[in-house]
Design a protein around this motif. Structure first.
Motif, PDB file in Angstrom:
ATOM      1  N   ALA A 255       0.836  -1.204   0.000  1.00  0.00           N
ATOM      2  CA  ALA A 255       0.000   0.000   0.000  1.00  0.00           C
ATOM      3  C   ALA A 255       0.869   1.252   0.000  1.00  0.00           C
ATOM      4  O   ALA A 255       0.562   2.242  -0.683  1.00  0.00           O
ATOM      5  CB  ALA A 255      -0.919  -0.010   1.220  1.00  0.00           C
ATOM      6  N   ALA A 256       1.995   1.216   0.750  1.00  0.00           N
ATOM      7  CA  ALA A 256       2.916   2.359   0.754  1.00  0.00           C
ATOM      8  C   ALA A 256       3.562   2.545  -0.613  1.00  0.00           C
ATOM      9  O   ALA A 256       3.751   3.684  -1.081  1.00  0.00           O
ATOM     10  CB  ALA A 256       3.987   2.156   1.827  1.00  0.00           C
ATOM     11  N   VAL A 257       3.899   1.433  -1.273  1.00  0.00           N
ATOM     12  CA  VAL A 257       4.470   1.512  -2.618  1.00  0.00           C
ATOM     13  C   VAL A 257       3.462   2.140  -3.576  1.00  0.00           C
ATOM     14  O   VAL A 257       3.812   2.995  -4.417  1.00  0.00           O
ATOM     15  CB  VAL A 257       4.891   0.108  -3.095  1.00  0.00           C
ATOM     16  N   ASP A 258       2.201   1.745  -3.471  1.00  0.00           N
ATOM     17  CA  ASP A 258       1.170   2.299  -4.364  1.00  0.00           C
ATOM     18  C   ASP A 258       0.984   3.803  -4.129  1.00  0.00           C
ATOM     19  O   ASP A 258       0.824   4.569  -5.093  1.00  0.00           O
ATOM     20  CB  ASP A 258      -0.149   1.565  -4.149  1.00  0.00           C
ATOM     21  N   ARG A 259       1.013   4.218  -2.876  1.00  0.00           N
ATOM     22  CA  ARG A 259       0.878   5.655  -2.590  1.00  0.00           C
ATOM     23  C   ARG A 259       2.052   6.433  -3.171  1.00  0.00           C
ATOM     24  O   ARG A 259       1.884   7.532  -3.740  1.00  0.00           O
ATOM     25  CB  ARG A 259       0.781   5.885  -1.080  1.00  0.00           C
ATOM     26  N   THR A 264       4.415  10.132  -7.252  1.00  0.00           N
ATOM     27  CA  THR A 264       5.593  10.469  -8.062  1.00  0.00           C
ATOM     28  C   THR A 264       5.463  10.023  -9.514  1.00  0.00           C
ATOM     29  O   THR A 264       6.264  10.439 -10.354  1.00  0.00           O
ATOM     30  CB  THR A 264       6.834   9.816  -7.461  1.00  0.00           C
ATOM     31  N   GLY A 265       4.503   9.192  -9.800  1.00  0.00           N
ATOM     32  CA  GLY A 265       4.350   8.698 -11.162  1.00  0.00           C
ATOM     33  C   GLY A 265       5.256   7.529 -11.485  1.00  0.00           C
ATOM     34  O   GLY A 265       5.342   7.108 -12.645  1.00  0.00           O
ATOM     35  N   ARG A 266       5.944   6.972 -10.494  1.00  0.00           N
ATOM     36  CA  ARG A 266       6.820   5.817 -10.716  1.00  0.00           C
ATOM     37  C   ARG A 266       6.912   5.015  -9.418  1.00  0.00           C
ATOM     38  O   ARG A 266       6.709   5.556  -8.326  1.00  0.00           O
ATOM     39  CB  ARG A 266       8.225   6.262 -11.124  1.00  0.00           C
ATOM     40  N   PRO A 267       7.226   3.708  -9.506  1.00  0.00           N
ATOM     41  CA  PRO A 267       7.405   2.923  -8.285  1.00  0.00           C
ATOM     42  C   PRO A 267       8.748   3.264  -7.634  1.00  0.00           C
ATOM     43  O   PRO A 267       9.672   3.723  -8.317  1.00  0.00           O
ATOM     44  CB  PRO A 267       7.376   1.478  -8.785  1.00  0.00           C
ATOM     45  N   PRO A 268       8.893   3.051  -6.347  1.00  0.00           N
ATOM     46  CA  PRO A 268      10.185   3.322  -5.693  1.00  0.00           C
ATOM     47  C   PRO A 268      11.250   2.347  -6.183  1.00  0.00           C
ATOM     48  O   PRO A 268      10.965   1.184  -6.486  1.00  0.00           O
ATOM     49  CB  PRO A 268       9.889   3.114  -4.209  1.00  0.00           C
ATOM     50  N   GLU A 273      13.620   5.271  -0.332  1.00  0.00           N
ATOM     51  CA  GLU A 273      12.630   6.246  -0.773  1.00  0.00           C
ATOM     52  C   GLU A 273      11.318   6.137   0.009  1.00  0.00           C
ATOM     53  O   GLU A 273      10.484   7.029  -0.064  1.00  0.00           O
ATOM     54  CB  GLU A 273      12.351   6.047  -2.271  1.00  0.00           C
ATOM     55  N   LEU A 274      11.147   5.032   0.734  1.00  0.00           N
ATOM     56  CA  LEU A 274       9.913   4.822   1.479  1.00  0.00           C
ATOM     57  C   LEU A 274      10.087   4.937   2.990  1.00  0.00           C
ATOM     58  O   LEU A 274       9.152   5.295   3.692  1.00  0.00           O
ATOM     59  CB  LEU A 274       9.338   3.428   1.172  1.00  0.00           C
ATOM     60  N   LEU A 292      12.506  -5.617  -2.526  1.00  0.00           N
ATOM     61  CA  LEU A 292      11.703  -4.641  -3.273  1.00  0.00           C
ATOM     62  C   LEU A 292      12.207  -4.662  -4.703  1.00  0.00           C
ATOM     63  O   LEU A 292      13.328  -4.235  -4.982  1.00  0.00           O
ATOM     64  CB  LEU A 292      11.848  -3.241  -2.668  1.00  0.00           C
ATOM     65  N   GLN A 293      11.407  -5.198  -5.589  1.00  0.00           N
ATOM     66  CA  GLN A 293      11.831  -5.366  -6.975  1.00  0.00           C
ATOM     67  C   GLN A 293      11.984  -4.008  -7.646  1.00  0.00           C
ATOM     68  O   GLN A 293      11.039  -3.227  -7.752  1.00  0.00           O
ATOM     69  CB  GLN A 293      10.825  -6.225  -7.741  1.00  0.00           C
ATOM     70  N   ARG A 294      13.204  -3.734  -8.080  1.00  0.00           N
ATOM     71  CA  ARG A 294      13.497  -2.439  -8.691  1.00  0.00           C
ATOM     72  C   ARG A 294      12.689  -2.257  -9.982  1.00  0.00           C
ATOM     73  O   ARG A 294      12.632  -3.135 -10.824  1.00  0.00           O
ATOM     74  CB  ARG A 294      14.991  -2.340  -9.003  1.00  0.00           C
ATOM     75  N   GLY A 295      12.062  -1.114 -10.103  1.00  0.00           N
ATOM     76  CA  GLY A 295      11.314  -0.791 -11.306  1.00  0.00           C
ATOM     77  C   GLY A 295       9.884  -1.298 -11.303  1.00  0.00           C
ATOM     78  O   GLY A 295       9.079  -0.848 -12.106  1.00  0.00           O
TER      79      GLY A 295
END
Length: 319
Positions: A255-259, A264-268, A273-274, A292-295
């Motif tokens: 949920a934090a990744v989605d927010r 920002t318009g991109r995943p962390p 970054e979180l 945390l899978q990059r990209g």
């Protein structure tokens, strides 16, 4: 007066009176070549023996006596000790196969468990934990819930009315087959067995209502943990409960990744970054960092974590 034999180390190389000289004593230069020829001959014989009788892998030789009934006839009064030995072999076979780079077929697991429970029909952990190992999906197990149910039914024939085995058959249908109606049927039968605990009375109805959700799965594993009378089964139930805790935490981090992605318009690209400064990354309930899978921003447990892989069936769904 006779002359005495020379003392050791006196320098004389004559043999004692009345003893013939050894052949090599007269020709010491032959000793080394003879030893070399003997060593070569021994090596040749060993090579020929190895070609004629090739060594077989342990996995192929462990079941020279594939029948528990046959072993019973030769075990005399040592049935229980032999059952312990074969139980350890079953666990080792499962562990070695699971740790292999490409997990195999676990082809000896069911025959070994069959031998154990024939030698000792009251070997409780072999039925209960053995069923879990058999039902575990490939590549982390053979993926044979049918064999798991058959093993538990064998336990019921040896100990009719034992509610733990009735409960475990329902659990196999619940967790691995996702057949909640059949699971509820077995839970109801377990509730009617002598000595069954009170909570089994409502388990059948709860299964039909909440079949497959995380709350129901957690309740079932807690019951397995609470009723286990051996450390093997208790440890497995504890691991499953930690997996469910990890799924709860992954939901929160996702949920934090989605927010972050909406903002920002991109995943962390990294945990930094979180999370607040100084935190490299969160740990799963077993103490290993989440990945945390990059990209892509996908959060999961690391392959080296004892919680890997997380369940994909019952329990994967949040309440």
């Amino acid at each position: 007066m006779s002359r005495p034999d020379p003392l050791p180390g006196s320098g004389s190389d004559r043999p004692p009176a009345g003893r013939p000289a050894a052949p090599w004593a007269a020709r010491p230069g032959l000793v080394v070549p003879i030893l070399v020829l003997l060593a070569a001959a021994a090596a040749g014989l060993q090579y020929a023996r190895g070609r004629a009788y090739e060594a077989r892998p342990v996995a192929q030789t462990v079941l020279y006596v594939p029948s528990g009934a046959a072993l019973q006839r030769v075990a005399l009064s040592f049935d229980s000790a032999l059952a312990d030995l074969y139980w350890m072999r079953a666990v080792q076979h499962y562990g070695r196969t699971r740790r292999a780079a490409a997990a195999g077929r676990y082809e000896l697991l069911q025959p070994l468990l069959e031998i154990v429970t024939t030698l000792d029909p009251r070997f409780d952990v072999a039925y209960r934990l053995g069923a879990i190992l058999l039902a575990e999906a490939h590549p982390h197990g053979p993926g044979r819930p049918d064999q798991a149910v058959a093993l538990l039914e064998k336990g019921l024939r040896a100990r009719p009315g034992r509610w733990q085995y009735l409960h475990d058959i329902g659990f196999v249908h619940y967790w691995w087959l996702q057949d909640y109606e059949t699971a509820a049927h077995w839970f109801e039968r377990a509730s009617e067995a002598p000595g069954a605990p009170w909570w089994l009375r409502s388990l059948a109805a709860d299964t039909l209502v909440r079949g497959g959700d995380r709350r129901g799965s957690r309740a079932l594993w807690r019951q397995v943990y609470g009723t286990a009378d051996n450390p093997w089964l208790r440890a497995e139930a504890e691991r499953r409960l930690l997996q469910l805790d990890a799924l709860d935490e992954i939901d929160a981090y996702t949920a934090a990744v989605d927010r972050f992605a909406r903002r920002t318009g991109r995943p962390p690209s990294a945990w930094a970054e979180l999370l607040p400064d100084g935190q490299v990354g969160p740990l799963d309930p077993a103490g290993h960092p989440y990945t945390l899978q990059r990209g892509a921003g996908v959060v999961s447990v690391a392959p080296e974590s004892p919680l890997f892989p997380l369940p994909a069936g019952p329990g994967a769904t949040a309440p």
